[in-house]
Enzyme design. Sequence first.
Site, PDB file in Angstrom:
ATOM      1  N   SER A 183     -15.288  76.540  23.100  1.00 28.19           N
ATOM      2  CA  SER A 183     -14.278  75.558  23.473  1.00 28.19           C
ATOM      3  C   SER A 183     -14.442  74.978  24.873  1.00 28.19           C
ATOM      4  O   SER A 183     -13.960  73.883  25.146  1.00 28.19           O
ATOM      5  CB  SER A 183     -12.878  76.166  23.343  1.00 28.19           C
ATOM      6  OG  SER A 183     -12.741  77.286  24.197  1.00 28.19           O
ATOM      7  N   HIS A 211     -12.317  75.210  16.614  1.00 27.91           N
ATOM      8  CA  HIS A 211     -12.663  73.909  17.187  1.00 27.91           C
ATOM      9  C   HIS A 211     -13.658  73.147  16.324  1.00 27.91           C
ATOM     10  O   HIS A 211     -14.420  72.304  16.822  1.00 27.91           O
ATOM     11  CB  HIS A 211     -13.209  74.079  18.600  1.00 27.91           C
ATOM     12  CG  HIS A 211     -12.156  74.379  19.615  1.00 27.91           C
ATOM     13  ND1 HIS A 211     -11.392  73.393  20.209  1.00 27.91           N
ATOM     14  CD2 HIS A 211     -11.718  75.558  20.120  1.00 27.91           C
ATOM     15  CE1 HIS A 211     -10.539  73.948  21.055  1.00 27.91           C
ATOM     16  NE2 HIS A 211     -10.720  75.262  21.017  1.00 27.91           N
ATOM     17  N   LYS A 242      -4.810  72.813  15.632  1.00 29.03           N
ATOM     18  CA  LYS A 242      -5.659  71.813  16.267  1.00 29.03           C
ATOM     19  C   LYS A 242      -5.840  70.633  15.302  1.00 29.03           C
ATOM     20  O   LYS A 242      -4.930  69.833  15.142  1.00 29.03           O
ATOM     21  CB  LYS A 242      -6.985  72.447  16.698  1.00 29.03           C
ATOM     22  CG  LYS A 242      -6.790  73.469  17.829  1.00 29.03           C
ATOM     23  CD  LYS A 242      -8.080  74.072  18.287  1.00 29.03           C
ATOM     24  CE  LYS A 242      -7.910  74.917  19.535  1.00 29.03           C
ATOM     25  NZ  LYS A 242      -6.969  76.047  19.413  1.00 29.03           N
TER      26      LYS A 242
END
Length: 394
Positions: A183, A211, A242
């Site tokens: 990340s 991610h 996310k």
Amino acid sequence: MFGRMRDDLAATIGEIRDAGLYKSERVITSPQQALISVATGNEVLNFCANNYLGLSDHPEVVAAAKQALDRWGFGLSSVRFICGTQQIHKDLEGALSNFLGTEDTILYSSCFDANGGLFETLLGAEDAIISDELNHASIIDGVRLSKARRYRYKNRDMADLEAQLKDAADARYRLIATDGVFSMDGYVAPLDEICELAERYDALVMVDDSHAVGFVGPDGAGTPSLFGVQDRVDIVTGTLGKALGGASGGYVSARREIVELLRQRSRPYLFSNSLAPAVTAASLKALELIGGSSDLRDKLAANTKLFRTKMTEAGFDVLPGDHPISPVMIGDAAAAGRLADKLLELGIYVIGFSYPVVPQGKARIRVQLSAAHSTEDVERAIAAFIEARKALAD
């Protein structure tokens, strides 16, 4: 008693401030989207949220959450195995399994909890975990909770991973743990090579794909899909907070027997309230939108390429890659903080990252592109970086 402790805490906080490492929380007064309002009353372009596909305020996602409130209520007031399982929880687990190409899925309150409850459930003192040195804090903490022996290999260094696998040769089970995308750097783990080593040394593979899920790979199913190793990765953990709607919640998606044991013994699952119905239903809608079209992924890729190309041409040190996480390297922590503050004045919301989030001397502005950004938004951000650099150099 607290009087002495108060003085020590105040001194520590002062040291953090003096080092330029103090993390202030800016208040936003609008929904999470490309253009947000902050407490000063200004509107700024947000380039630091994990809102990769722009679904945090997508009207269909919001509508699904509202409908779930009416149908399923606000919360369950219970854990899953008592009276906290609704049909939508099973529906979401099934949808995630189908999307990721796994046998089964179990939901958690967050991916931090998913990683926290994984390792100690599966592995004991006779086992070994071989973990990438730059893995997320949740993996590190989860590994610490396990009694398994711990090994660490250099970031994405396959020779070092092989050496650690050899050192752990006498373990009953060996598990390789890695982020799919790291990340702070936006670097992608070489899962094809990791799986080859795992098969050579009879090890399991675990990937935290927080991610990546939703937008990486030809179908958006993440790094295992990107490398074509979905059937060779044993465990995938990830977040719903996310790209998949941006609220909260996490999951472990894995071999059927692994998920079954987690339902029986994983402490964060057994002792945490069920995922809120509105979040569950909205996440289902997000998966539906991702599976129905590649338009959002295509827009995200175009924005990322534009930013990375033009920033590099302008002389900024952007770590190489093609992930929407685009770190602009500064080095000095205080300088990164000043640049972030100047960019905010110019209407660009970004944050400076410094130690202990990243290594000493590696401070950066981690820019995160989104499908919600227009081409004009991206070009405005690039222009602001150039203007801010000039202003701070004068």
